[in-house]
Write a protein that holds these residues in place. Structure first.
Motif, PDB file in Angstrom:
ATOM      1  N   LEU A 198       1.926  -2.838  -0.441  1.00  7.54           N
ATOM      2  CA  LEU A 198       1.835  -3.904  -1.455  1.00  7.54           C
ATOM      3  C   LEU A 198       3.204  -4.723  -1.536  1.00  7.54           C
ATOM      4  O   LEU A 198       4.223  -4.068  -1.097  1.00  7.54           O
ATOM      5  CB  LEU A 198       1.857  -3.090  -3.038  1.00  7.54           C
ATOM      6  CG  LEU A 198       0.349  -2.659  -3.307  1.00  7.54           C
ATOM      7  CD1 LEU A 198       0.684  -1.687  -4.531  1.00  7.54           C
ATOM      8  CD2 LEU A 198      -0.568  -3.656  -3.337  1.00  7.54           C
TER       9      LEU A 198
ATOM     10  N   THR B 101      -4.136  -0.865  -4.171  1.00  6.82           N
ATOM     11  CA  THR B 101      -3.051  -0.382  -3.405  1.00  6.82           C
ATOM     12  C   THR B 101      -3.110  -1.034  -1.978  1.00  6.82           C
ATOM     13  O   THR B 101      -1.895  -0.820  -1.439  1.00  6.82           O
ATOM     14  CB  THR B 101      -3.213   1.280  -3.055  1.00  6.82           C
ATOM     15  OG1 THR B 101      -4.447   1.259  -2.264  1.00  6.82           O
ATOM     16  CG2 THR B 101      -3.527   1.938  -4.429  1.00  6.82           C
ATOM     17  N   ASN B 102      -3.991  -1.716  -1.646  1.00  7.01           N
ATOM     18  CA  ASN B 102      -4.076  -2.651  -0.627  1.00  7.01           C
ATOM     19  C   ASN B 102      -4.019  -1.559   0.696  1.00  7.01           C
ATOM     20  O   ASN B 102      -3.773  -1.779   2.150  1.00  7.01           O
ATOM     21  CB  ASN B 102      -2.870  -3.438  -0.292  1.00  7.01           C
ATOM     22  CG  ASN B 102      -3.075  -4.603   0.762  1.00  7.01           C
ATOM     23  OD1 ASN B 102      -4.470  -4.851   0.959  1.00  7.01           O
ATOM     24  ND2 ASN B 102      -1.813  -4.956   1.248  1.00  7.01           N
TER      25      ASN B 102
ATOM     26  N   TYR C   7       4.402   3.079  -6.371  1.00  5.48           N
ATOM     27  CA  TYR C   7       3.071   2.469  -6.467  1.00  5.48           C
ATOM     28  C   TYR C   7       2.721   1.986  -8.027  1.00  5.48           C
ATOM     29  O   TYR C   7       2.170   0.873  -8.143  1.00  5.48           O
ATOM     30  CB  TYR C   7       2.088   3.246  -6.063  1.00  5.48           C
ATOM     31  CG  TYR C   7       1.826   3.171  -4.666  1.00  5.48           C
ATOM     32  CD1 TYR C   7       0.880   2.010  -4.218  1.00  5.48           C
ATOM     33  CD2 TYR C   7       2.374   3.900  -3.452  1.00  5.48           C
ATOM     34  CE1 TYR C   7       0.639   1.544  -2.693  1.00  5.48           C
ATOM     35  CE2 TYR C   7       2.174   3.520  -2.214  1.00  5.48           C
ATOM     36  CZ  TYR C   7       1.194   2.642  -1.780  1.00  5.48           C
ATOM     37  OH  TYR C   7       0.900   2.238  -0.625  1.00  5.48           O
TER      38      TYR C   7
ATOM     39  N   TYR D  91       5.794  -8.458  -5.758  1.00  5.78           N
ATOM     40  CA  TYR D  91       5.851  -8.263  -7.085  1.00  5.78           C
ATOM     41  C   TYR D  91       7.218  -8.278  -7.654  1.00  5.78           C
ATOM     42  O   TYR D  91       7.711  -7.685  -8.618  1.00  5.78           O
ATOM     43  CB  TYR D  91       5.636  -6.721  -7.255  1.00  5.78           C
ATOM     44  CG  TYR D  91       6.091  -5.828  -6.180  1.00  5.78           C
ATOM     45  CD1 TYR D  91       7.490  -5.368  -6.371  1.00  5.78           C
ATOM     46  CD2 TYR D  91       5.366  -5.386  -4.990  1.00  5.78           C
ATOM     47  CE1 TYR D  91       8.134  -4.566  -5.500  1.00  5.78           C
ATOM     48  CE2 TYR D  91       6.193  -4.478  -4.254  1.00  5.78           C
ATOM     49  CZ  TYR D  91       7.258  -4.001  -4.392  1.00  5.78           C
ATOM     50  OH  TYR D  91       8.109  -3.345  -3.377  1.00  5.78           O
TER      51      TYR D  91
END
Length: 325
Positions: free
Chosen positions: A125, A119-120, A52, A128
């Motif tokens: 997530l 963090t959704n 994360y 990225y």
């Protein structure tokens, strides 16, 4: 039964990012338990924090991918201090309970809607990967042969993961040959005796927790490189898989965690292909879904037999571990 497809899929898991990530995290767990004697059942929390931190650093703050890796290492260190200060003086069984709870707290925090902006929540997530893929040194194309055929991005993930694993393995090898490592082994065997020699046992345990936690965070980051960060991936079963890998390869060994991860995921992939096929052909009296779940039972029984008949693992020395004397 398509044996060609089964063996091809099984062989592919030998170099999968999941196998490499688990090997890195299990190497950190070896520092915790194999060398320091810390019964840490919260490695899933370290992996979640590493993953994360990496993803949030990129998505929410626009940091480069390599900075995201460093942020994950820093946050793993912070988590180790938060976890270690109140718990490292606990007896082993209480430490195990406390670390399980801490890892679950971390996972639930990432699932919570309170931090959904970053963090959704339960959806996790993704998206990225651009920075990491832009740093890919391999030209576009296909590499490898047979089941080990990768495109440039897939190869880059595996090469980077193997480099991280090599650094972690070397670090453990070097540390455990040093005076610091010998003190750590002494704490594992008899911390009262080490304390009587004037050593700060709590400080050594904290250092081991931090070093192993950083490796857990790196394992989490590698785990997240090819896909997405989903909180459901960091349940207690992840920690139990890591313990299986550690005990399989050898808890107090340098190369045991890597070997354990390789064997564990190859066996899991093989059983995932064979058991549903046997059920589909009527050899097993169950559905394909039930047969796929049966692999966990088989691995669990194998772990029980391993602990009974070879508790030091495949590469371990029985004299290394107190619990097998």
């Amino acid at each position: 039964m398509d044996w060609g497809a089964i063996f091809s899929n099984t062989a592919a898991w030998m170099l999968s990012p999941t196998t490499i990530a688990y090997a890195i995290a299990a190497t950190g767990l070896a520092v915790h338990f194999g060398y320091a004697g810390l019964l840490n059942f919260g490695m899933a929390g370290f992996m979640a924090i590493g993953a994360y931190s990496y993803a949030i650093s990129i998505l929410s703050f626009g940091l480069p991918w390599w900075v995201g890796i460093l942020v994950g290492m820093v946050m793993s260190t912070v988590f180790a201090f938060i976890l270690g200060i109140p718990t490292l003086r606990l007896r082993a069984d209480y430490l195990a309970i406390a670390t399980i709870a801490a890892a679950e707290i971390v996972r639930l925090l990432f699932t919570s809607t309170a931090f959904e902006e970053h963090t959704n929540a339960a959806d996790g997530l993704g998206g990225y990967h651009a920075g990491f893929r832009a740093a890919n040194p391999f030209p576009e194309g296909t590499y490898g042969f047979g089941p080990w055929t990768f495109n440039a991005n897939q190869l880059w993930v595996r090469v980077f993961g193997l480099l991280v694993l090599a650094v972690c393995v070397y670090l453990v090898w070097a540390l455990m040959r040093s005076p610091w490592g010998r003190v750590l082994k002494g704490i594992r065997e008899d911390e009262d005796a080490v304390r009587s020699l004037g050593k700060n046992v709590f400080s050594y345990k904290m250092q081991a927790l931090v070093i192993g936690g950083i490796m857990g965070g790196l394992g989490g980051a590698v785990f997240a490189l090819p896909s997405a960060v989903v909180p459901a991936s960091y349940t207690t079963s992840l920690t139990f898989f890591l313990w299986t890998i550690l005990l399989l390869g050898g808890a107090a060994t340098v190369f045991g965690p890597a070997l354990g991860a390789l064997i564990f995921w190859v066996i899991m992939a093989f059983l995932e292909g064979v058991l549903p096929s046997l059920a589909a052909e009527g050899i097993l009296p169950m559905s394909a879904i039930q047969a796929a779940t049966l692999r966990f039972v088989i691995v669990g029984v194998a772990l029980m037999l391993l602990v009974i008949f070879r508790p030091q693992g495949l590469l371990g020395n029985k004299r290394e571990l107190t619990f097998v004397k």
